[in-house]
Design an enzyme around this catalytic site. Sequence first.
Site, mmCIF file in Angstrom:
data_model
loop_
_atom_site.group_PDB
_atom_site.id
_atom_site.type_symbol
_atom_site.label_atom_id
_atom_site.label_comp_id
_atom_site.label_asym_id
_atom_site.label_seq_id
_atom_site.Cartn_x
_atom_site.Cartn_y
_atom_site.Cartn_z
ATOM 1 N N ALA A 9 0.826 -1.212 0.000
ATOM 2 C CA ALA A 9 0.000 0.000 0.000
ATOM 3 C C ALA A 9 0.854 1.253 0.000
ATOM 4 O O ALA A 9 0.526 2.250 0.638
ATOM 5 C CB ALA A 9 -0.918 -0.001 1.217
ATOM 6 N N GLY A 11 2.072 2.786 -2.995
ATOM 7 C CA GLY A 11 2.051 3.508 -4.264
ATOM 8 C C GLY A 11 1.415 4.883 -4.151
ATOM 9 O O GLY A 11 0.577 5.136 -3.286
ATOM 10 N N HIS A 362 -46.014 18.181 11.541
ATOM 11 C CA HIS A 362 -45.569 18.858 10.336
ATOM 12 C C HIS A 362 -45.006 20.246 10.631
ATOM 13 O O HIS A 362 -45.383 20.906 11.583
ATOM 14 C CB HIS A 362 -46.706 19.013 9.310
ATOM 15 C CG HIS A 362 -48.071 19.032 9.911
ATOM 16 N ND1 HIS A 362 -49.067 18.189 9.490
ATOM 17 C CD2 HIS A 362 -48.610 19.745 10.927
ATOM 18 C CE1 HIS A 362 -50.173 18.403 10.206
ATOM 19 N NE2 HIS A 362 -49.907 19.339 11.078
ATOM 20 N N TYR A 365 -39.667 22.505 14.142
ATOM 21 C CA TYR A 365 -38.277 22.297 14.552
ATOM 22 C C TYR A 365 -38.234 22.008 16.044
ATOM 23 O O TYR A 365 -38.757 22.782 16.858
ATOM 24 C CB TYR A 365 -37.412 23.530 14.259
ATOM 25 C CG TYR A 365 -36.034 23.411 14.861
ATOM 26 C CD1 TYR A 365 -35.104 22.503 14.342
ATOM 27 C CD2 TYR A 365 -35.668 24.169 15.968
ATOM 28 C CE1 TYR A 365 -33.853 22.367 14.910
ATOM 29 C CE2 TYR A 365 -34.413 24.047 16.538
ATOM 30 C CZ TYR A 365 -33.513 23.139 16.008
ATOM 31 O OH TYR A 365 -32.279 22.999 16.570
ATOM 32 N N ASN A 376 -48.846 15.999 21.807
ATOM 33 C CA ASN A 376 -49.137 16.469 20.451
ATOM 34 C C ASN A 376 -48.475 17.830 20.240
ATOM 35 O O ASN A 376 -48.703 18.766 21.009
ATOM 36 C CB ASN A 376 -50.637 16.604 20.213
ATOM 37 C CG ASN A 376 -50.935 16.938 18.759
ATOM 38 O OD1 ASN A 376 -50.992 16.062 17.908
ATOM 39 N ND2 ASN A 376 -51.120 18.218 18.471
ATOM 40 N N ALA A 422 -52.401 27.965 20.773
ATOM 41 C CA ALA A 422 -51.848 28.223 19.445
ATOM 42 C C ALA A 422 -51.278 29.629 19.350
ATOM 43 O O ALA A 422 -51.801 30.581 19.939
ATOM 44 C CB ALA A 422 -52.926 28.025 18.388
#
Length: 461
Positions: A9, A11, A362, A365, A376, A422
């Site tokens: 090995a 070369g 969906h 992050y 949830n 929300a």
Amino acid sequence: MNKYVVILAAGKGTRMKSQLYKVLHKVCGKTMVEHVVNAAKGTNPDKIITVVGNGADSVKDVLAGQSDFAFQEQQLGTGDAVLAASDLLENLDGSTLVATGDTPLFTAETFNNLFKKHEESGNSATVLTAKAPNPFGYGRIIRDEDGNVLRIVEQKDGTPEELAVDEINTGVFCFDNKELFKALKQVGNDNAQGEYYLTDVLEIMRKAGHKVGAYEMPDFSESLGVNDRIALAQATKIMQRRINEEHMKNGVSFIDPDTAYIDSDVKIGNDTVIEGNVVIKGNTEIGSDCYITNSSRIVDSKIGNHVTITSSTLQEAQMDDNTDIGPNSHLRPKAVIRKGAHIGNFVEIKKAEIGENSKVGHLTYVGDATLGKDINIGCGTIFSNYDGVKKFHTNVGDHSFIGAGATIIAPVNIADHSFVAADSTITKDVARYDMAIARGRQTNKPDYWHKLPLSKDKEWE
């Protein structure tokens, strides 16, 4: 009988046109020289010696603990390279197999068969040969009437009759160890390249009355040497087919095995189905009865049983049994998805644990967080974990509900059975059973439409 393996090995590999040392180019997740060392290990040798030159430190780092090393100061040919290992081998009894580090497709089975043929035949030297579909450019094996090897004839030196021979030299040999080093000291460099050729040892041994034979391996493709990027791609394709076929024999289904790119160390359980254009790399483990769809990429990750991965990327992540992800989601390092959890589309998770049966559906992050079970997380939720200097952690308790569009600014603790309304921006802890609302109240302006300058524009009516 003692067995030794010498791997050449040293070369430069100039035809690769690369800053990376040639034998360190990877084929299906491992460097070429690692593949050769692994094949050598399969023979249970007493010693493996890798001869290094250019890039010696890099090769030593890759093979640390797997091989001894000899150093070839100048690249003066294959004979000189083997002679560099003399301090470690010269006076030992046994047989030595010599291979090159740029031939990643050789298998332990082939090396074992070569050792066996060498020992059973009582040869001092045994050449590993193969029948080549197109032998042009290879050294031809010329035998006598008894099948002994007379010589190896190179393309430029052969007569028409010799060049019609399709049995070729693969560049792998097995020698009586002591006779090898005796002969190497007699090898000269009176040739156009001024190099010391290992193949000259065969003629020296034969003239000294020693038996020189050959073992013809059945699969010519194993002998492919990699000297440029074209050969590297060819070797990768052959290795990939071999890997995928082995998985299929073990009960894994490939919809299109030609476009499934699986590294050599990957483990996959039976009844798992893998679609086309899937990449699975590193030390990934995938359980049984999983389904991996097209355009998924999985690196160094652990996947349980009954997991579905839909067009998503996982890196150093963990998905436990009965989980699913995707499409188009990303698990970054230290993401852990516990049993029964659901990760939907366009979700990114980094250094966070999602508890059992929790749902992150969906556009979310989650970073630097621990989420309990049966939670949830609403659409568009952001776990804000970085203040520009440090990362901070968030805890969300079991059975909690985070409404759509919430921003959780770490560090905060959201207790079990709590709610976040929300579109709230959460900066303080939320107690058990409480609901946090952090948003401005809605105000309606009566008849506001008619007060706008545009209200008389027919396009707006």
